[in-house]
Design a protein around this motif. Structure first.
Motif, short mmCIF file in Angstrom:
data_model
loop_
_atom_site.label_atom_id
_atom_site.label_comp_id
_atom_site.label_asym_id
_atom_site.label_seq_id
_atom_site.Cartn_x
_atom_site.Cartn_y
_atom_site.Cartn_z
N SER A 79 0.65 -0.95 0.06
CA SER A 79 -0.02 -0.04 -0.20
C SER A 79 0.94 1.09 -0.34
O SER A 79 0.26 2.58 -0.22
CB SER A 79 -0.55 -0.07 1.19
N ASP A 80 2.20 0.91 0.61
CA ASP A 80 2.97 2.68 0.81
C ASP A 80 3.01 3.06 -1.08
O ASP A 80 3.39 3.77 -1.32
CB ASP A 80 4.88 1.86 0.68
N ILE A 81 3.38 1.47 -2.45
CA ILE A 81 3.73 2.03 -3.53
C ILE A 81 2.35 2.82 -4.28
O ILE A 81 2.85 3.85 -4.58
CB ILE A 81 3.08 0.75 -4.82
N THR A 82 0.80 2.24 -3.99
CA THR A 82 -0.39 3.61 -3.89
C THR A 82 -0.17 4.62 -3.65
O THR A 82 -0.48 5.64 -4.07
CB THR A 82 -1.79 2.17 -4.13
N ALA A 83 -0.30 4.92 -2.86
CA ALA A 83 0.24 5.69 -1.42
C ALA A 83 1.06 7.22 -2.46
O ALA A 83 1.00 8.09 -1.71
CB ALA A 83 0.52 6.18 -0.17
N LEU A 84 2.18 6.25 -2.60
CA LEU A 84 3.64 7.81 -3.27
C LEU A 84 2.55 8.08 -4.52
O LEU A 84 2.46 9.11 -5.19
CB LEU A 84 4.11 6.69 -3.65
N MET A 85 2.23 7.08 -5.12
CA MET A 85 1.17 7.39 -6.16
C MET A 85 0.36 8.12 -6.10
O MET A 85 0.10 9.03 -7.05
CB MET A 85 0.92 6.31 -7.24
N ASP A 86 -0.43 7.76 -4.71
CA ASP A 86 -1.51 8.98 -4.54
C ASP A 86 -0.94 10.70 -4.08
O ASP A 86 -1.29 11.14 -4.91
CB ASP A 86 -2.60 8.83 -4.13
N HIS A 87 -0.11 10.33 -3.78
CA HIS A 87 0.64 11.59 -3.49
C HIS A 87 0.79 12.21 -4.56
O HIS A 87 1.46 13.10 -4.48
CB HIS A 87 1.66 11.09 -2.50
N LEU A 88 1.45 11.63 -5.51
CA LEU A 88 2.16 12.12 -6.76
C LEU A 88 0.81 12.43 -7.86
O LEU A 88 1.71 12.95 -9.04
CB LEU A 88 3.42 11.54 -7.07
N GLY A 106 3.38 -7.61 -6.72
CA GLY A 106 2.93 -8.81 -7.23
C GLY A 106 1.38 -8.79 -6.53
O GLY A 106 0.32 -8.96 -6.64
N ILE A 107 1.30 -8.69 -5.39
CA ILE A 107 -0.05 -8.13 -4.70
C ILE A 107 -0.88 -7.12 -4.69
O ILE A 107 -1.88 -6.81 -5.03
CB ILE A 107 0.63 -7.63 -2.84
N LEU A 108 0.46 -6.13 -4.77
CA LEU A 108 -0.66 -5.25 -5.91
C LEU A 108 -1.19 -5.00 -6.95
O LEU A 108 -2.34 -4.90 -7.24
CB LEU A 108 0.39 -3.65 -6.35
N ALA A 109 -0.29 -5.72 -8.32
CA ALA A 109 -0.89 -6.05 -9.84
C ALA A 109 -2.54 -7.20 -9.26
O ALA A 109 -2.90 -7.12 -9.95
CB ALA A 109 0.26 -7.21 -10.39
N ARG A 110 -2.08 -7.99 -7.84
CA ARG A 110 -3.64 -8.84 -7.65
C ARG A 110 -4.60 -8.53 -7.31
O ARG A 110 -5.84 -8.15 -7.62
CB ARG A 110 -2.85 -9.73 -7.41
N THR A 111 -4.27 -7.45 -6.05
CA THR A 111 -4.94 -6.84 -5.25
C THR A 111 -6.15 -4.56 -5.71
O THR A 111 -6.76 -4.44 -6.01
CB THR A 111 -4.96 -6.19 -4.34
N ARG A 112 -5.20 -4.30 -6.49
CA ARG A 112 -4.79 -2.62 -7.09
C ARG A 112 -4.82 -2.95 -8.47
O ARG A 112 -3.89 -1.86 -9.17
CB ARG A 112 -4.12 -2.12 -6.72
N PRO A 113 -5.42 -3.74 -9.88
CA PRO A 113 -5.04 -4.05 -10.70
C PRO A 113 -5.33 -2.40 -12.00
O PRO A 113 -4.77 -2.53 -12.64
CB PRO A 113 -6.02 -4.90 -12.08
N GLU A 114 -6.01 -1.67 -11.32
CA GLU A 114 -6.90 -0.47 -12.17
C GLU A 114 -5.69 0.88 -11.52
O GLU A 114 -5.25 1.56 -12.81
CB GLU A 114 -7.70 0.15 -11.69
N ARG A 115 -4.17 -0.12 -11.08
CA ARG A 115 -3.14 1.05 -10.67
C ARG A 115 -2.35 0.43 -11.44
O ARG A 115 -0.81 1.86 -11.25
CB ARG A 115 -2.88 1.53 -8.94
#
Length: 250
Positions: A79-88, A106-115
């Protein structure tokens, strides 16, 4: 060095260049500089027209050091990855992770593929599902009073690396214990983003790239000749293969 806060955790990052964004997620006991800047990934991606973003994982580099393993749950780290993306204000990006960073991706690709526009597993094959990688022996090596007290060869490798990178070894031990969740085969089979799996042919940590590709629909394999887990990171074949993949993905 810019930083932002994800909850109480301060995350240090870099953001360079213009074009399609790609987020780089480093491996265990490494940092954005060791994994991506010094091996010239950032400069190569910028030169090829990518907005290149890299950050120090919690417990690493210039980011906050935490000592409770629960703070390093792999879902929390992802979730730190998407938090950084949101920040930017980045809605969607290519994401390349190496080793632990690939587990996060891998976790992100499975749970948040839209990102995730595409996902690149560096230094991680079937170990995503079947384990492998550093375990409790490495955590004990990191906590040992000195290198002379470490007898396990695998533990010594990571202890030397952690000392070379001047890491907070107690934070790394907590990270290792907290982030060890594996994905199931069913979860991995549900990854639908364009995927590249890049592993050194002498990598004894990652597990088979082809075995992982057999689980992820449409995944491509990039074999990095004659490179082990540590030495594959800056390899020319790895860089060229990633750039080819990025040029072809939708």
């Amino acid at each position: 060095m810019p930083s932002f806060h994800h909850g109480d955790v301060e995350i240090a990052y870099l953001d360079e260049g213009d074009g399609d964004p790609i987020v780089l997620v480093h491996g265990f006991a490494s940092s954005k500089n060791v994994n991506w800047v010094y091996p010239t990934w950032v400069s190569e991606l910028r030169k090829n027209g990518f907005r290149t973003i890299a950050f120090d994982n919690r417990g690493h580099g210039d980011s906050s050091k935490l000592y409770d393993p629960e703070d390093y749950h792999i879902g929390t780290m992802a979730s730190d990855i998407t938090a950084l993306m949101d920040h930017l204000a980045i809605a969607r990006a290519d994401v390349m992770g190496y080793s632990l960073g690939a587990r996060m991706m891998g976790i992100l690709a499975r749970t948040r593929p839209e990102r995730v526009r595409s996902g690149i597993f560096g230094g991680l094959g079937i170990g995503l599902i079947k384990g492998g990688g550093p375990g409790e022996s490495v955590a004990r090596a990191l906590e040992a009073p000195s290198l002379d007290d470490v007898t396990d060869p695998f533990g010594r490798t990571f202890r030397v690396f952690a000392d070379q990178t001047r890491s907070d070894r107690r934070a790394l031990a907590a990270c290792l214990r907290g982030s060890r969740r594996l994905m199931t085969e069913a979860e991995v089979a549900g990854i639908e983003v364009p995927t590249l799996i890049a592993v050194g042919t002498k990598d004894e940590i990652a597990g088979s790239a082809q075995e992982l590709a057999d689980v992820i629909p449409g995944a491509e394999v990039l074999n990095i000749p004659n490179r082990d887990h540590m030495r594959a990171v800056g390899d020319k074949v790895y860089k060229e293969g990633v750039l080819r993949f990025l040029s072809r993905r939708p």
